[in-house]
Structures are given as C-alpha cells and as structure tokens.
Design an enzyme around this catalytic site. Structure first.
Site, PDB file in Angstrom:
ATOM      1  CG  HIS A 113      25.724  -6.653  56.123  1.00 34.58           C
ATOM      2  ND1 HIS A 113      26.374  -6.585  57.334  1.00 34.58           N
ATOM      3  CD2 HIS A 113      26.139  -5.554  55.416  1.00 34.58           C
ATOM      4  CE1 HIS A 113      27.137  -5.513  57.370  1.00 34.58           C
ATOM      5  NE2 HIS A 113      27.012  -4.866  56.221  1.00 34.58           N
ATOM      6  CE  LYS A 115      30.248  -7.532  54.594  1.00 32.66           C
ATOM      7  NZ  LYS A 115      29.427  -6.850  55.611  1.00 32.66           N
ATOM      8  CG  ASP A 120      38.150 -28.058  47.804  1.00 28.21           C
ATOM      9  OD1 ASP A 120      37.299 -27.924  46.908  1.00 28.21           O
ATOM     10  OD2 ASP A 120      39.373 -28.065  47.577  1.00 28.21           O
ATOM     11  CG  HIS A 291      33.576  -1.909  57.489  1.00 23.28           C
ATOM     12  ND1 HIS A 291      33.445  -3.203  57.022  1.00 23.28           N
ATOM     13  CD2 HIS A 291      32.489  -1.250  57.032  1.00 23.28           C
ATOM     14  CE1 HIS A 291      32.341  -3.314  56.306  1.00 23.28           C
ATOM     15  NE2 HIS A 291      31.740  -2.148  56.300  1.00 23.28           N
ATOM     16  CE  LYS A 293      30.916  -5.194  59.659  1.00 25.13           C
ATOM     17  NZ  LYS A 293      30.835  -3.759  59.738  1.00 25.13           N
ATOM     18  CG  ASP A 298      35.722 -12.337  81.541  1.00 25.08           C
ATOM     19  OD1 ASP A 298      35.896 -11.129  81.796  1.00 25.08           O
ATOM     20  OD2 ASP A 298      34.754 -12.981  81.981  1.00 25.08           O
TER      21      ASP A 298
END
Length: 413
Positions: A113, A115, A120, A291, A293, A298
């Site tokens: 899952h 991404k 380089d 979608h 996450k 603070d």
C-alpha cells in the site's frame, strides 16, 4: 535497517494530483542514474500513460528504472503497457500477483500500500496518492482529496535504502505474528526540518506507525488534527484520543462524509458516540471522497503517508509515513487542515448521534473488542506468504520459438 531522525531536510506539501504528478514527472525527467517507484494503484488512464511515457524515456536514456506494483491494486495493466517498459530495460515487479478465481481477485489482504518515488537518491516523494486520474480534481465528483510530501536532504538516503531493499528482496518476511514490537524512534533533540521515515511490515515493524500516533496523542499539549480516509483504528488509539481531549487538548478528527465505499462511513459512525462523548470533535469531509492520511500536533509535529487508521493499514498492509518535526511544515499542513474544516467539512454534533440504546451499546461492545484483538486475529489471515514476481522483457522476434505468453504468467518467483 534502523529508523533514525534526520536533520537538515527540505519539505514541500503536495495536494492532489494537480500538484503531485507534475513534480514527480519532472523529477523522473531530470533523473540521471536511478528511479525507484512503489505504488498500490497504477491505472492505464491519462495519468498512468503520462507516467509510462516519462519512465520509458528515462530508461531509454540509460537511467536504471525499478518499479514495484501491488498485484491486487494494479492487476489490470495491458501486456503492451508492461512489455514496452521491460523491453526498454525497466525492472518491473508485482507484489503478490495471484490468479483470479471465478473472475474475482483473491489477494485482498497484506497489500503493498506504500506510495514512494525516489530519483537519483536526491529527491523523494512519500504520501497517499496513487497514479490514477481520480486524484485530479478534473475527474469530477468522485475525485479523491489526498496529500504527499516532496523531500530533499539526508532522509532521502533512508528512503532510498529501504525501497531498494524492498524491490531487490526475493521474498517478503514470513512472520505474521510474534517477533519484536519496536518503540517509536525517540527524537532526542527536537529541532527544525527533522524527518523520520517509518514503515509498517509484517515482521519487526508491525505497529510502528500506530505507536507514533499513540505517542503523539499522549504528548499533545494544545491541539491535534487528524484527517484519515478509512478510520477504524485499534482500541488503544481511540482511548488516547479521548484521554487527550479529556485533559484539555483540542482533538479534531476529519473522516469521510461522502465515502467512496459506503461501509467506510458505517464503520466510522460506530465510533462516534465513544469519541464525541469523550470530547473529540468529529468532522465529515463532504466535498468529495477523502483519501488523506495526515495529522498535526501542536506547533511542530506532523505526518503524511500511506497509512490509514484502520485494520488493513495498521495490521496487514505494507505502509510508509514520514514523521516530521518542523514548525514551518506544521503550519503549512495545519493551514490546509483548517481550510478543509472551514470550507469543506460539516461537524458531527452530539445531538445528531444515535441514542445509546441496548442495540447501539451491544454493537459498540462488539466493535471495541474486535478492535482490541484484531492484530492477533490478523496473524491468522491468510496463511500464504506473499512473494515478488518480476515480469521479464518480451522475447525478441528473431529468438521467438513459441507462441507469445502473457507477461503476467511468465514471472519469476
């Protein structure tokens, strides 16, 4: 590989495909030596074809391109799409490709899952955005709202080593339960532009991302804002959210109000009474499917990554998040979250909650016990060991001695 906080990084928040895809494609175009890419979903749509073009061009000019896709999320790519890349020298791998049974995919658990993209060893991208047109606002009402981080600096070395190791591995860890549980990597000297690369696997880092959220909530003093698309976390995280709110921390949670899958909202709503009753403010994002996450605490701590706060991400999937300690980035992400709250969210008021009758209470008890024990239950689902499968380049015409075989079937374990 040890997780360590790294100083001296440069960070850029990227919202949705409009900001993410051009930056990634440009980094690939500028690459001179290597491109490493992992993703859950790659669709053969406009965005997928653009990615295909820049990867193909990079490989043709001598850049070493290695990419790994999830066998569940990216199983519909055509033979031509894949073979043109492998013929140019791209190393193309599937994570746990499995045959269809009665036309249905069977590898629904333990997905790749993450991404991540690294070029380089100099620039990296980590977040929740897949290579799909549905991450562009032009996609329409079903376009997804999501985020990623572009980063340069010492943390890129850690990301590079991890992704290269993951792509080069011939097998994934076999242990689904047991093993060591790591405490979150402690930031001994908090400062600015510090980043920690955190991953979740099914071996020794099974709950690292969850533990960082729990520690963050315990240490919060003023405000926590969490935006999470698929929210159905473990009991301990729920308890820490309530505890933080009850000691005076403003805790705001943004979840899907217009979900891409109806069951997502049903699951989250089972937790509303418990959280709102404990002082947590819940907001539903109603513009389109959420979608994201992401979270802030603070004035300095924040996180962006691929991990949802649900059983799949916290107990089964392979995930990656950046934990960030930087005042400037925290403010950028906080501003974006406050914009969502003000313009695109609707607060769930206590008066809107279902009454706590015996049926509601019974469901809550079942849910909480399930959440508390899910990591142990997950150890038994399913028993097979996922493997990596490399798609070889097509056989050249002058060497061909048999009929062409589907590249997805000609794989090496």
């Amino acid at each position: 590989m040890k997780m360590e906080w790294r100083d001296g990084n440069r960070l850029r928040l990227l919202a949705n495909g409009e900001q993410y895809f051009p930056r990634v494609f440009e980094a690939i175009r500028r690459s001179k030596e290597t491109v490493l890419l992992e993703t859950f979903i790659l669709f053969e749509d406009q965005v997928g074809k653009q990615l295909h073009a820049v990867l193909l061009e990079a490989a043709q000019r001598g850049v070493k391109v290695e990419m790994m896709l999830d066998g569940y999320g990216s199983n519909d790519l055509s033979d031509e799409f894949i073979s043109t890349l492998t013929a140019a020298g791209v190393r193309f791998l599937y994570y746990d490709p499995r045959p269809l049974v009665l036309g249905m995919r069977t590898n629904i658990f333990r997905r790749l899952h993450r991404k991540t993209v690294v070029c380089d060893g100099v620039i990296a991208f980590v977040g929740g955005i897949n290579f799909s047109s549905e991450h562009n606002s032009s996609y329409g009402p079903e376009a997804k709202q999501d985020y990623a981080v572009e980063v340069r600096g010492p943390i890129v070395d850690d990301i590079t080593r991890y992704v290269r190791q993951a792509i080069s591995s011939q097998q994934v860890p076999r242990r689904w339960w047991g093993g060591r549980s790591h405490r979150p990597a402690h930031n001994a000297t908090p400062g600015e532009a510090q980043v920690l690369f955190v991953w979740r696997d099914n071996d020794e880092h099974r709950d690292d991302i969850e533990q960082h959220y729990i520690t963050m909530l315990r240490e919060a003093k003023q405000e926590v804002i969490i935006a999470n698309a698929y929210f159905f976390p473990g009991y301990h995280l729920l308890r820490e959210m309530r505890s933080a709110a009850q000691r005076g921390v403003t805790v705001k949670l943004i979840v899907q109000g217009e979900p891409d899958m109806p069951i997502v909202k049903v699951g989250a709503e089972l937790l509303y009474n418990y959280l709102v009753g404990g002082g947590v403010e819940i907001y539903e994002y109603i513009r389109r499917p959420l979608h994201a996450k992401i979270a802030v605490q603070d004035t300095q701590w924040s996180t962006v990554g691929s991990s949802n706060l649900d059983p799949l991400s916290l107990s089964l999937n392979l995930e990656a998040n950046l934990m960030i300690h930087d005042r400037a980035f925290n403010q950028v992400l906080r501003n974006e979250l406050n914009r969502l709250l003000a313009e695109e969210c609707q607060r769930v008021e206590e008066s809107q909650l279902p009454k706590q009758n015996w049926w509601q209470l019974s469901k809550s008890v079942v849910v909480f016990h399930f959440l508390r024990h899910f990591p142990a239950i997950a150890g038994w689902l399913p028993a097979h060991t996922p493997k990596l499968a490399q798609v070889p380049p097509p056989v050249q015409p002058e060497m061909e001695t048999q009929d062409r075989v589907d590249p997805k079937e000609r794989v090496k374990p």
